[in-house]
Design a protein around this motif. Structure first.
Motif, PDB file in Angstrom:
ATOM      1  N   SER A  34     -29.897  -9.796 -53.110  1.00  8.45           N
ATOM      2  CA  SER A  34     -31.164 -10.712 -53.345  1.00  8.45           C
ATOM      3  C   SER A  34     -31.939 -10.311 -54.577  1.00  8.45           C
ATOM      4  O   SER A  34     -31.802  -9.072 -54.988  1.00  8.45           O
ATOM      5  CB  SER A  34     -32.007 -10.521 -52.201  1.00  8.45           C
ATOM      6  N   GLN A  35     -32.775 -10.834 -54.989  1.00 10.05           N
ATOM      7  CA  GLN A  35     -33.520 -10.475 -56.237  1.00 10.05           C
ATOM      8  C   GLN A  35     -34.424  -9.179 -55.834  1.00 10.05           C
ATOM      9  O   GLN A  35     -34.673  -8.350 -56.625  1.00 10.05           O
ATOM     10  CB  GLN A  35     -34.624 -11.488 -56.733  1.00 10.05           C
ATOM     11  N   ARG A  36     -35.019  -9.126 -54.825  1.00  6.59           N
ATOM     12  CA  ARG A  36     -35.745  -8.085 -54.094  1.00  6.59           C
ATOM     13  C   ARG A  36     -34.942  -6.976 -53.975  1.00  6.59           C
ATOM     14  O   ARG A  36     -35.358  -5.738 -54.520  1.00  6.59           O
ATOM     15  CB  ARG A  36     -36.486  -8.217 -52.920  1.00  6.59           C
ATOM     16  N   GLU A  37     -33.593  -6.954 -53.590  1.00 10.29           N
ATOM     17  CA  GLU A  37     -32.867  -5.606 -53.593  1.00 10.29           C
ATOM     18  C   GLU A  37     -32.375  -5.033 -54.673  1.00 10.29           C
ATOM     19  O   GLU A  37     -32.522  -3.844 -54.985  1.00 10.29           O
ATOM     20  CB  GLU A  37     -31.511  -6.282 -52.700  1.00 10.29           C
ATOM     21  N   LEU A  38     -32.039  -6.225 -55.840  1.00  7.76           N
ATOM     22  CA  LEU A  38     -31.711  -5.496 -57.036  1.00  7.76           C
ATOM     23  C   LEU A  38     -32.853  -4.846 -57.735  1.00  7.76           C
ATOM     24  O   LEU A  38     -32.691  -3.994 -58.471  1.00  7.76           O
ATOM     25  CB  LEU A  38     -31.294  -6.950 -57.827  1.00  7.76           C
ATOM     26  N   ALA A  39     -34.214  -5.458 -57.551  1.00  5.59           N
ATOM     27  CA  ALA A  39     -35.157  -5.065 -58.253  1.00  5.59           C
ATOM     28  C   ALA A  39     -35.283  -3.659 -57.525  1.00  5.59           C
ATOM     29  O   ALA A  39     -35.780  -2.689 -58.184  1.00  5.59           O
ATOM     30  CB  ALA A  39     -36.479  -5.782 -58.068  1.00  5.59           C
ATOM     31  N   ARG A  40     -35.272  -3.311 -56.366  1.00  6.83           N
ATOM     32  CA  ARG A  40     -35.543  -2.133 -55.553  1.00  6.83           C
ATOM     33  C   ARG A  40     -34.390  -1.136 -56.208  1.00  6.83           C
ATOM     34  O   ARG A  40     -34.526   0.136 -56.578  1.00  6.83           O
ATOM     35  CB  ARG A  40     -35.407  -2.279 -54.058  1.00  6.83           C
ATOM     36  N   MET A  41     -33.334  -1.538 -56.352  1.00  5.71           N
ATOM     37  CA  MET A  41     -32.136  -0.710 -56.880  1.00  5.71           C
ATOM     38  C   MET A  41     -32.388  -0.019 -58.260  1.00  5.71           C
ATOM     39  O   MET A  41     -32.021   1.042 -58.791  1.00  5.71           O
ATOM     40  CB  MET A  41     -30.724  -1.377 -56.681  1.00  5.71           C
ATOM     41  N   LEU A  42     -33.013  -1.251 -59.018  1.00  8.79           N
ATOM     42  CA  LEU A  42     -33.164  -1.004 -60.391  1.00  8.79           C
ATOM     43  C   LEU A  42     -34.635  -0.116 -60.649  1.00  8.79           C
ATOM     44  O   LEU A  42     -35.111   0.182 -61.550  1.00  8.79           O
ATOM     45  CB  LEU A  42     -33.299  -2.075 -61.396  1.00  8.79           C
ATOM     46  N   GLU A  43     -35.333   0.204 -59.673  1.00  7.95           N
ATOM     47  CA  GLU A  43     -36.813   0.825 -59.395  1.00  7.95           C
ATOM     48  C   GLU A  43     -37.522  -0.143 -60.368  1.00  7.95           C
ATOM     49  O   GLU A  43     -38.547   0.533 -60.993  1.00  7.95           O
ATOM     50  CB  GLU A  43     -36.671   2.164 -59.988  1.00  7.95           C
ATOM     51  N   LEU A  44     -37.378  -1.417 -60.241  1.00  4.76           N
ATOM     52  CA  LEU A  44     -38.494  -2.426 -60.796  1.00  4.76           C
ATOM     53  C   LEU A  44     -39.699  -2.666 -60.176  1.00  4.76           C
ATOM     54  O   LEU A  44     -39.578  -2.725 -58.750  1.00  4.76           O
ATOM     55  CB  LEU A  44     -37.803  -3.605 -61.314  1.00  4.76           C
ATOM     56  N   GLU A  45     -40.881  -2.443 -60.783  1.00  4.38           N
ATOM     57  CA  GLU A  45     -42.054  -2.838 -60.076  1.00  4.38           C
ATOM     58  C   GLU A  45     -42.168  -4.021 -59.462  1.00  4.38           C
ATOM     59  O   GLU A  45     -42.580  -4.398 -58.460  1.00  4.38           O
ATOM     60  CB  GLU A  45     -43.330  -2.396 -60.764  1.00  4.38           C
TER      61      GLU A  45
END
Length: 103
Positions: A34-45
């Motif tokens: 998901s977008q949230r999972e990818l953001a978490r993996m990439l350590e995006l705020e």
């Protein structure tokens, strides 16, 4: 004349960014993220950065290419080559036009 040329260039850039966004979304979905999972993996705020990219607004910073490729389970070189096609088509053509002709 120059203003019209700039408008054409901006339109082409916008179209390429949108195409990049579609491709990135396809890769994210193929990786089962998901977008949230990818953001978490990439350590995006904010996960909304993923949404912005997928909608053609913005581009991945070059210093993060490896992180993105790994998160999406893609070969780094193939990932960067594809992004270059969208983000800098002139450099892409210069670097890879011989390979395209050979295919």
């Amino acid at each position: 004349m120059l203003a019209k040329s700039n408008q054409v260039q901006q339109s082409e850039t916008s179209e390429l960014r949108q195409a990049a966004g579609v491709w990135l979304k396809e890769q994210r979905e193929a990786a089962g993220l998901s977008q949230r999972e990818l953001a978490r993996m990439l350590e995006l705020e904010y996960y909304t950065f993923i949404s912005q990219l997928e909608n053609g607004r913005g581009r991945i910073p070059a210093q993060r290419y490896r992180d993105w490729a790994r998160a999406l389970k893609l070969d780094e070189k193939a990932f960067v080559k594809k992004l270059l096609m969208f983000y800098d088509p002139i450099s892409y053509e210069i670097l890879f036009e011989d390979q395209a002709r050979a295919s």
